[in-house]
Design an enzyme around this catalytic site. Structure first.
Site, PDB file in Angstrom:
ATOM      1  N   ASP A  79       0.787  -1.302   0.039  1.00 18.57           N
ATOM      2  CA  ASP A  79      -0.040   0.133   0.091  1.00 18.57           C
ATOM      3  C   ASP A  79       0.958   1.218   0.129  1.00 18.57           C
ATOM      4  O   ASP A  79       2.115   1.144   0.194  1.00 18.57           O
ATOM      5  CB  ASP A  79      -1.019   0.015   1.224  1.00 18.57           C
ATOM      6  CG  ASP A  79      -0.258  -0.373   2.351  1.00 18.57           C
ATOM      7  OD1 ASP A  79       0.788   0.099   2.731  1.00 18.57           O
ATOM      8  OD2 ASP A  79      -0.873  -1.065   3.441  1.00 18.57           O
ATOM      9  N   ASP A  81       1.296   5.140   1.766  1.00 18.26           N
ATOM     10  CA  ASP A  81       0.689   6.193   2.765  1.00 18.26           C
ATOM     11  C   ASP A  81       1.267   7.471   2.497  1.00 18.26           C
ATOM     12  O   ASP A  81       2.395   7.568   1.896  1.00 18.26           O
ATOM     13  CB  ASP A  81       1.286   5.417   4.267  1.00 18.26           C
ATOM     14  CG  ASP A  81       0.452   4.145   4.662  1.00 18.26           C
ATOM     15  OD1 ASP A  81      -0.644   3.748   4.009  1.00 18.26           O
ATOM     16  OD2 ASP A  81       1.257   3.419   5.322  1.00 18.26           O
ATOM     17  N   ASP A 161       8.450   4.518  13.678  1.00 18.11           N
ATOM     18  CA  ASP A 161       9.131   3.810  14.501  1.00 18.11           C
ATOM     19  C   ASP A 161      10.646   3.075  14.251  1.00 18.11           C
ATOM     20  O   ASP A 161      11.514   3.081  15.121  1.00 18.11           O
ATOM     21  CB  ASP A 161       8.205   2.422  14.789  1.00 18.11           C
ATOM     22  CG  ASP A 161       7.794   2.062  13.482  1.00 18.11           C
ATOM     23  OD1 ASP A 161       8.141   2.591  12.251  1.00 18.11           O
ATOM     24  OD2 ASP A 161       6.934   1.237  12.972  1.00 18.11           O
TER      25      ASP A 161
END
Length: 466
Positions: A79, A81, A161
């Site tokens: 995907d 983002d 992260d």
């Protein structure tokens, strides 16, 4: 990067806000278009529409995260983002096909039929004064409960992260911006957490699962400081909502590298946090029936994914939890005096209720799991019309597949039963009837011998005829 970490440490220790401590600029590495391999032709058309509209409206717009990482690794992203300095409300005004979701962090989903482009506002630090509609909250253990604090691209990079997920592709000039050494870690094949690992894991314990998933998926090593606290902090996962852990478990086990992922989760003490019932069956040599079944079903799942075959989560969980169920049912039948079938039904409900508290398996799947389990008992009952009726059940194929797997680890009788059902499925109607006839007679089919006709006794004659 080093200066930024020093500044972050000072903010934590001195608890200063933005008024008292000026923002430390990161040493950003800007990679021009000619020096990286990302082309707009590799980005989805819908993602480009979102990026261009945000940019045209005067906002910053970046492709970010796994999409950029995968494109740099020459793999197809799952995907795309987008990150922007527009607030969720401003995004919603720009896109009629937008819906806002999330409590912990507000996100915008731009809908193009089944294709969803996720747009996040650039995040800021928690120790800054939150403007109106910006809220941050943490639990006593340091876990983020709400995270709607917006900031700059530099701050957003710090808040991500892992370094390999903190790369920004700008639609304005087609450059890649790297604030935390992500390009270097991609080259070195290293998964490295941004910031202090223990603090970041306490903020969101799911990051421990993500570290393992990315290491396996990308064929990388977890950097030593990033790996060090995981086993000690693994129990923090018990505080994560069960619905979120269910979604994470699917990403881990149905990624196409489920077996290798399981083994690494096991090494770090993470798997038993997701499936405590299975953890009770772990042994030092990893050779219990439960462990062997677990490896077998995950290897089978990986093969099916590689062959683009359909995967049913209900079957995966039914196989994984089969031996915890039968072990408990046998114990209950022995201690309570219940028939095994009755104990089995009681324990099936108990096992699912306990598992759902850790990973919230949806009801549509728990119902299917019960059917697969109960059919394991029905598969041995083949007399009369039972075999024909069971063959017509919608869950028969999944039930038979579990029987085949059990035959790898159980007694000879289970193998013989699986072989019988394999032959029964492929037989024609006449052959099926003969196979059931053998079951009915309890042995090989024999031709029925006709009984000798007995002579009829003559009716006694009347006295006049005598």
């Amino acid at each position: 990067m080093i200066l930024n970490r020093v500044a972050s440490f000072c903010r934590k220790v001195l608890n200063r806000n933005e008024e008292n401590l000026p923002t430390q600029e990161l040493a950003v590495q800007v990679i021009p278009r000619q020096d990286h391999g990302i082309s707009r032709s590799d980005i989805s058309e819908n993602a480009l529409k979102v990026l261009y509209r945000l940019n045209k409206a005067g906002f910053e717009a970046y492709l970010v995260g796994g999409g950029v990482r995968d494109l740099l690794l020459d793999t197809k992203p799952k995907d795309f983002d987008v990150a922007t300095n527009a607030t969720p409300e401003e995004i919603k005004q720009l896109f009629r096909n937008c819906r806002l979701i999330g409590r912990r962090f507000r996100l915008a989903h731009i809908l193009f039929g089944r294709d969803v482009i996720e747009v996040a506002t650039l995040r800021g630090h928690h120790d800054e004064k939150a403007e109106q509609k910006q809220v941050s909250a943490q639990s006593k253990q340091g876990m983020l409960l709400r995270d709607n604090v917006y900031g700059t691209i530099e701050e957003d990079a710090e808040r991500r992260d892992f370094t390999v997920n903190a790369l920004y592709y700008s639609i304005a000039d087609f450059t890649i911006r790297d604030f935390v050494g992500g390009i270097h870690d991609l080259d070195d094949r290293v998964v490295r957490l941004i910031g202090d690992p223990e603090t970041r894991y306490r903020e969101d314990p799911v990051r421990m699962l993500r570290a393992v998933r990315f290491a396996v998926k990308l064929d990388m090593d977890i950097e030593e400081a990033t790996a060090d606290p995981i086993e000690r902090l693994a129990p923090l996962l018990r505080d994560i909502p069960a619905a979120r852990l269910y979604e994470e478990s699917l990403k881990l086990l149905q990624s196409g590298q489920g077996l290798e992922t399981y083994r690494m989760l096991r090494d770090y003490g993470l798997f038993e946090q997701l499936f405590p019932l299975i953890g009770d069956h772990f042994t030092e040599d990893r050779r219990s029936q439960c462990e062997r079944m677990l490896e077998h079903v995950l290897a089978s799942t990986d093969r099916r994914i590689a062959e683009d075959q359909r995967i049913n989560p209900a079957f995966l969980f039914a196989a994984m939890l089969w031996y915890p169920l039968t072990t408990r049912a046998e114990e209950m039948a022995f201690t309570s005096g219940l028939a095994f079938y009755d104990a089995f039904l009681v324990c099936a409900n108990d096992i699912l209720d306990e598992q759902v508290r850790s990973t919230a398996i949806p009801r549509r799947f728990t119902a299917m799991i019960r059917d697969i389990w109960q059919n394991q008992l029905r598969l041995s009952r083949r007399a009369g019309k039972r075999a024909f009726k069971l063959l017509e059940q919608p869950k028969f194929r999944a039930s038979y597949d579990l029987l085949e797997m059990r035959a790898e680890f159980e007694a000879k009788e289970t193998r013989e039963l699986a072989d019988w059902w394999r032959a029964f499925q492929s037989a024609d109607r006449v052959k099926k009837q003969k196979m059931v006839q053998v079951i009915n007679q309890g042995g090989p089919a024999k031709k029925r011998r006709r009984r000798p006709q007995q002579r009829r006794k003559k009716k006694p004659t009347s006295g006049s005829e005598a």
